[in-house]
Scaffold this active site. Structure first.
Site, PDB file in Angstrom:
ATOM      1  N   LEU A  77       0.915  -1.180   0.082  1.00 21.18           N
ATOM      2  CA  LEU A  77       0.046   0.033  -0.049  1.00 21.18           C
ATOM      3  C   LEU A  77       0.826   1.214  -0.060  1.00 21.18           C
ATOM      4  O   LEU A  77       2.097   1.279   0.533  1.00 21.18           O
ATOM      5  CB  LEU A  77      -0.832  -0.045   1.322  1.00 21.18           C
ATOM      6  N   PRO A  78       0.421   2.429  -0.358  1.00 17.85           N
ATOM      7  CA  PRO A  78       1.278   3.620  -0.643  1.00 17.85           C
ATOM      8  C   PRO A  78       1.494   4.462   0.752  1.00 17.85           C
ATOM      9  O   PRO A  78       2.868   4.738   0.649  1.00 17.85           O
ATOM     10  CB  PRO A  78       0.362   4.437  -1.643  1.00 17.85           C
ATOM     11  N   THR A 137       6.097   0.716   2.277  1.00 21.90           N
ATOM     12  CA  THR A 137       7.215   1.492   2.705  1.00 21.90           C
ATOM     13  C   THR A 137       6.370   2.761   3.400  1.00 21.90           C
ATOM     14  O   THR A 137       6.091   3.539   3.126  1.00 21.90           O
ATOM     15  CB  THR A 137       8.107   2.190   1.585  1.00 21.90           C
ATOM     16  N   LYS A 153      15.430  -0.054   5.526  1.00 23.88           N
ATOM     17  CA  LYS A 153      15.179   0.523   4.057  1.00 23.88           C
ATOM     18  C   LYS A 153      15.261   1.856   4.058  1.00 23.88           C
ATOM     19  O   LYS A 153      15.745   2.634   3.201  1.00 23.88           O
ATOM     20  CB  LYS A 153      13.862   0.014   3.810  1.00 23.88           C
ATOM     21  N   LYS A 185       8.946  11.077  -0.403  1.00 21.27           N
ATOM     22  CA  LYS A 185       8.268  10.227   0.358  1.00 21.27           C
ATOM     23  C   LYS A 185       9.040   9.646   1.320  1.00 21.27           C
ATOM     24  O   LYS A 185       8.998   9.612   2.607  1.00 21.27           O
ATOM     25  CB  LYS A 185       7.084   9.229  -0.395  1.00 21.27           C
TER      26      LYS A 185
END
Length: 333
Positions: A101-102, A131, A207, A282
């Protein structure tokens, strides 16, 4: 003799019946079929056993139906495919639920829906490949635990849409040690490498730390290339020197921001494809938020974020690979 032949025939018939009886091994729910999730779900479904099943859901119902049809048309094996009505429906009968999902808000919204009071109890494993910030991920993990609905792990990935399509993603897994042997073979159906980073939330931390460094290296590489070219250096000569010297990094060697230096890099196709500048903005923002929560001092983060935000507002940079920062700096193309 006849009795032995009859007995043997009965035994062979039993063997054939056993070997051809479908056996449901595991049921999967896959929620989030954007550019990454769409390709990941295709790879997963194609590499599962025909006795497995995959339930698909995305708010874009047309994308969900299209993927299901593609899976069925190309199916020479692989898991059975079903289209779910909503996220709760995709998770209800699933042993493993994968979400891609975003934003943190989307992850929280989907898991609130999944964990509704009418969801039957089951020892599910929820794998979130989104993320997001580690604190939001840990919050959702607590929801899952409090609802007695199994375990929630984070497995953000690296490799972009190209890696998702080719099945060459790298997953950074935050999960208990005991779950790793079960999760690694599953993730390797969608990628080529699984790096266990420790407890839940640590995959995201790894990450974001990596992408923080990448974001800054990208700006520095664009500045260095622009500087050297303005001094009269040939772009390929300069890149070759950097890449055998101490300035070598991924943005200089693989994703060089100057057209013609690296064949196939986004810079050589007008910065199309690759890792979008909005996605880098982002991830950088998430890393800065997580750093503040951890009381980790960042000197370059806020300025780098401003650079990406300003570049994204420029028409010739918007929607392009993050190496377009070179263009934003006025680099010669």
């Amino acid at each position: 003799m006849r009795a032995r032949l009859v007995a043997w025939g009965f035994f062979r018939a039993q063997q054939r019946a056993f070997s051809t009886t479908p056996r449901r091994l595991e049921s999967y729910g896959f929620i989030g079929l954007g550019q990454m999730g769409y390709q990941m779900a295709k790879n997963l479904q194609s590499k599962l056993s025909p006795s497995d099943s995959v339930r698909l859901f995305d708010i874009n119902i047309n994308a969900t139906k299209r993927l299901a049809e593609e899976m069925k048309v190309s199916q020479t094996g692989g898991a059975a495919v079903e289209v779910s009505r909503n996220a709760n429906d995709a998770a209800r009968e699933s042993d493993i639920v994968i979400t891609v999902l975003p934003e943190p808000s989307h992850v929280k919204s989907v898991y609130r829906e999944i964990l509704s009071p009418d969801l039957p109890g089951k020892a599910r494993v929820y794998i979130d490949c989104s993320t997001i910030d580690p604190s939001s991920s840990r919050e959702v993990a607590r929801w899952v635990a409090d609802a007695n609905q199994g375990q929630f792990v984070d497995a953000p990935m690296s490799g972009g849409v190209v890696g998702a399509t080719a099945g060459t993603l790298t997953f950074m897994l935050g999960a208990p040690d005991a779950l790793v042997p079960r999760l690694e073979p599953l993730l390797l159906r969608m990628g080529k490498r699984v790096l266990h980073c420790g407890a839940q939330g640590n995959g995201l931390s790894a990450k974001l730390a990596n992408n923080y460094l990448l974001a800054i290296n990208n700006i520095a590489t664009a500045e260095a290339m622009n500087l050297g070219i303005k001094w009269g250096l040939d772009p390929k000569t300069l890149a070759n020197i950097i890449n055998v010297s101490t300035g070598r990094c991924w943005p200089s060697e693989v994703n060089n921001p100057v057209k013609g230096v690296v064949e196939g890099a986004p810079a050589s196709r007008d910065y199309s494809g690759g890792f979008g500048i909005s996605l880098m903005k982002k991830d950088l923002k998430l890393a800065i938020v997580a750093a503040k929560e951890a009381d980790a001092k960042l000197e370059l983060g806020d300025r780098a974020r401003q650079v990406y935000e300003e570049a994204e507002q420029v028409g010739s940079c918007r929607g392009r690979d993050f190496s377009v920062i070179y263009r934003f700096l006025g680099g010669k193309e």
